[in-house]
Design a protein around this motif. Sequence first.
Motif, PDB file in Angstrom:
ATOM      1  N   LYS A   4      91.625 -22.910 -18.408  1.00  0.00           N
ATOM      2  CA  LYS A   4      90.632 -23.882 -18.859  1.00  0.00           C
ATOM      3  C   LYS A   4      91.359 -25.156 -19.253  1.00  0.00           C
ATOM      4  O   LYS A   4      92.423 -25.108 -19.867  1.00  0.00           O
ATOM      5  CB  LYS A   4      89.851 -23.330 -20.050  1.00  0.00           C
ATOM      6  CG  LYS A   4      89.004 -22.137 -19.691  1.00  0.00           C
ATOM      7  CD  LYS A   4      87.583 -22.465 -19.918  1.00  0.00           C
ATOM      8  CE  LYS A   4      86.739 -21.244 -19.573  1.00  0.00           C
ATOM      9  NZ  LYS A   4      85.350 -21.541 -19.608  1.00  0.00           N
ATOM     10  N   HIS A   5      90.780 -26.284 -18.859  1.00  0.00           N
ATOM     11  CA  HIS A   5      91.378 -27.587 -19.135  1.00  0.00           C
ATOM     12  C   HIS A   5      90.478 -28.367 -20.097  1.00  0.00           C
ATOM     13  O   HIS A   5      89.256 -28.348 -19.965  1.00  0.00           O
ATOM     14  CB  HIS A   5      91.539 -28.390 -17.840  1.00  0.00           C
ATOM     15  CG  HIS A   5      92.322 -27.674 -16.799  1.00  0.00           C
ATOM     16  ND1 HIS A   5      93.695 -27.567 -16.841  1.00  0.00           N
ATOM     17  CD2 HIS A   5      91.921 -27.006 -15.691  1.00  0.00           C
ATOM     18  CE1 HIS A   5      94.107 -26.884 -15.798  1.00  0.00           C
ATOM     19  NE2 HIS A   5      93.052 -26.522 -15.086  1.00  0.00           N
ATOM     20  N   LEU A   6      91.108 -29.051 -21.037  1.00  0.00           N
ATOM     21  CA  LEU A   6      90.376 -29.914 -21.944  1.00  0.00           C
ATOM     22  C   LEU A   6      89.892 -31.135 -21.171  1.00  0.00           C
ATOM     23  O   LEU A   6      90.664 -31.766 -20.441  1.00  0.00           O
ATOM     24  CB  LEU A   6      91.282 -30.367 -23.102  1.00  0.00           C
ATOM     25  CG  LEU A   6      90.682 -31.378 -24.071  1.00  0.00           C
ATOM     26  CD1 LEU A   6      89.499 -30.775 -24.825  1.00  0.00           C
ATOM     27  CD2 LEU A   6      91.740 -31.879 -25.033  1.00  0.00           C
ATOM     28  N   VAL A   7      88.613 -31.452 -21.314  1.00  0.00           N
ATOM     29  CA  VAL A   7      88.047 -32.648 -20.697  1.00  0.00           C
ATOM     30  C   VAL A   7      87.370 -33.479 -21.776  1.00  0.00           C
ATOM     31  O   VAL A   7      87.004 -32.973 -22.842  1.00  0.00           O
ATOM     32  CB  VAL A   7      87.032 -32.315 -19.576  1.00  0.00           C
ATOM     33  CG1 VAL A   7      87.700 -31.609 -18.423  1.00  0.00           C
ATOM     34  CG2 VAL A   7      85.861 -31.528 -20.094  1.00  0.00           C
ATOM     35  N   GLU A   8      87.211 -34.744 -21.483  1.00  0.00           N
ATOM     36  CA  GLU A   8      86.448 -35.656 -22.319  1.00  0.00           C
ATOM     37  C   GLU A   8      85.478 -36.373 -21.398  1.00  0.00           C
ATOM     38  O   GLU A   8      85.838 -36.715 -20.273  1.00  0.00           O
ATOM     39  CB  GLU A   8      87.357 -36.678 -22.998  1.00  0.00           C
ATOM     40  CG  GLU A   8      88.356 -36.063 -23.958  1.00  0.00           C
ATOM     41  CD  GLU A   8      89.293 -37.115 -24.502  1.00  0.00           C
ATOM     42  OE1 GLU A   8      88.927 -37.760 -25.503  1.00  0.00           O
ATOM     43  OE2 GLU A   8      90.370 -37.295 -23.912  1.00  0.00           O
ATOM     44  N   TYR A   9      84.264 -36.583 -21.887  1.00  0.00           N
ATOM     45  CA  TYR A   9      83.294 -37.282 -21.048  1.00  0.00           C
ATOM     46  C   TYR A   9      82.404 -38.168 -21.902  1.00  0.00           C
ATOM     47  O   TYR A   9      82.275 -37.977 -23.112  1.00  0.00           O
ATOM     48  CB  TYR A   9      82.443 -36.300 -20.234  1.00  0.00           C
ATOM     49  CG  TYR A   9      81.473 -35.484 -21.052  1.00  0.00           C
ATOM     50  CD1 TYR A   9      80.173 -35.928 -21.282  1.00  0.00           C
ATOM     51  CD2 TYR A   9      81.848 -34.261 -21.616  1.00  0.00           C
ATOM     52  CE1 TYR A   9      79.286 -35.188 -22.052  1.00  0.00           C
ATOM     53  CE2 TYR A   9      80.966 -33.522 -22.372  1.00  0.00           C
ATOM     54  CZ  TYR A   9      79.674 -33.987 -22.578  1.00  0.00           C
ATOM     55  OH  TYR A   9      78.803 -33.249 -23.342  1.00  0.00           O
ATOM     56  N   ALA A  10      81.817 -39.143 -21.232  1.00  0.00           N
ATOM     57  CA  ALA A  10      80.843 -40.026 -21.869  1.00  0.00           C
ATOM     58  C   ALA A  10      79.728 -40.279 -20.868  1.00  0.00           C
ATOM     59  O   ALA A  10      79.957 -40.301 -19.654  1.00  0.00           O
ATOM     60  CB  ALA A  10      81.480 -41.347 -22.282  1.00  0.00           C
ATOM     61  N   VAL A  11      78.532 -40.456 -21.386  1.00  0.00           N
ATOM     62  CA  VAL A  11      77.373 -40.764 -20.558  1.00  0.00           C
ATOM     63  C   VAL A  11      77.277 -42.282 -20.424  1.00  0.00           C
ATOM     64  O   VAL A  11      77.402 -43.005 -21.418  1.00  0.00           O
ATOM     65  CB  VAL A  11      76.084 -40.190 -21.177  1.00  0.00           C
ATOM     66  CG1 VAL A  11      74.867 -40.537 -20.324  1.00  0.00           C
ATOM     67  CG2 VAL A  11      76.211 -38.682 -21.356  1.00  0.00           C
ATOM     68  N   ILE A  12      77.059 -42.747 -19.205  1.00  0.00           N
ATOM     69  CA  ILE A  12      76.863 -44.188 -18.969  1.00  0.00           C
ATOM     70  C   ILE A  12      75.378 -44.477 -19.140  1.00  0.00           C
ATOM     71  O   ILE A  12      74.528 -43.785 -18.572  1.00  0.00           O
ATOM     72  CB  ILE A  12      77.320 -44.596 -17.557  1.00  0.00           C
ATOM     73  CG1 ILE A  12      78.780 -44.223 -17.338  1.00  0.00           C
ATOM     74  CG2 ILE A  12      77.098 -46.097 -17.348  1.00  0.00           C
ATOM     75  CD1 ILE A  12      79.221 -44.346 -15.891  1.00  0.00           C
ATOM     76  N   ARG A  13      75.098 -45.503 -19.916  1.00  0.00           N
ATOM     77  CA  ARG A  13      73.717 -45.861 -20.225  1.00  0.00           C
ATOM     78  C   ARG A  13      73.420 -47.291 -19.823  1.00  0.00           C
ATOM     79  O   ARG A  13      74.261 -48.172 -19.994  1.00  0.00           O
ATOM     80  CB  ARG A  13      73.473 -45.733 -21.732  1.00  0.00           C
ATOM     81  CG  ARG A  13      73.710 -44.356 -22.280  1.00  0.00           C
ATOM     82  CD  ARG A  13      73.719 -44.366 -23.775  1.00  0.00           C
ATOM     83  NE  ARG A  13      73.700 -43.009 -24.317  1.00  0.00           N
ATOM     84  CZ  ARG A  13      73.898 -42.711 -25.570  1.00  0.00           C
ATOM     85  NH1 ARG A  13      74.140 -43.676 -26.441  1.00  0.00           N
ATOM     86  NH2 ARG A  13      73.863 -41.468 -25.973  1.00  0.00           N
ATOM     87  N   VAL A  14      72.212 -47.500 -19.353  1.00  0.00           N
ATOM     88  CA  VAL A  14      71.710 -48.851 -19.136  1.00  0.00           C
ATOM     89  C   VAL A  14      70.765 -49.138 -20.297  1.00  0.00           C
ATOM     90  O   VAL A  14      69.864 -48.353 -20.593  1.00  0.00           O
ATOM     91  CB  VAL A  14      70.984 -48.985 -17.786  1.00  0.00           C
ATOM     92  CG1 VAL A  14      70.258 -50.308 -17.686  1.00  0.00           C
ATOM     93  CG2 VAL A  14      71.980 -48.847 -16.648  1.00  0.00           C
ATOM     94  N   VAL A  15      71.017 -50.253 -20.958  1.00  0.00           N
ATOM     95  CA  VAL A  15      70.222 -50.665 -22.121  1.00  0.00           C
ATOM     96  C   VAL A  15      69.540 -51.982 -21.741  1.00  0.00           C
ATOM     97  O   VAL A  15      70.106 -53.058 -21.936  1.00  0.00           O
ATOM     98  CB  VAL A  15      71.126 -50.843 -23.368  1.00  0.00           C
ATOM     99  CG1 VAL A  15      70.290 -51.119 -24.603  1.00  0.00           C
ATOM    100  CG2 VAL A  15      72.009 -49.621 -23.566  1.00  0.00           C
TER     101      VAL A  15
END
Length: 134
Positions: A4-15
């Motif tokens: 298992k690998h550590l991941v980081e993520y973020a959601v891209i948002r249009v505002v």
Amino acid sequence: MPDKHLVEYAVIRVVPRVEREEFLNVGVILFCASQRFLQTRWVLPTDRLRAFLPNVPEPELADRCAEISARLQALEQVSLGGPGSGPIGQLPPASRFRWLTAARSTVVQTSPVHPGFCTDPAEMLTKLFEQLVL
């Protein structure tokens, strides 16, 4: 059992209207340092965006969508890095991810960064995109 690998993520948002703080999830950026994986996946659903801007004439909406698409393409290009991705695209993947997910007060923003674990970062990106965007 696969690692298992550590991941980081973020959601891209249009505002569409920053002052109203309403947003539409349009993509995901996923980073896995151990796999040297940094990719962005996005889609711009113009019909859903139209619901946020009901009084905007169609030609103006088309212009806004084109501008937003250009910004999203730029995020994707920076995440891929390499030639044609500008000075930020030449940085190491971790630095590019931090730049991509830095707080902004523009029409295209990202959520806070979230951690997770996975065996396949590309598969995880697809799963998150389907769950959080589609």
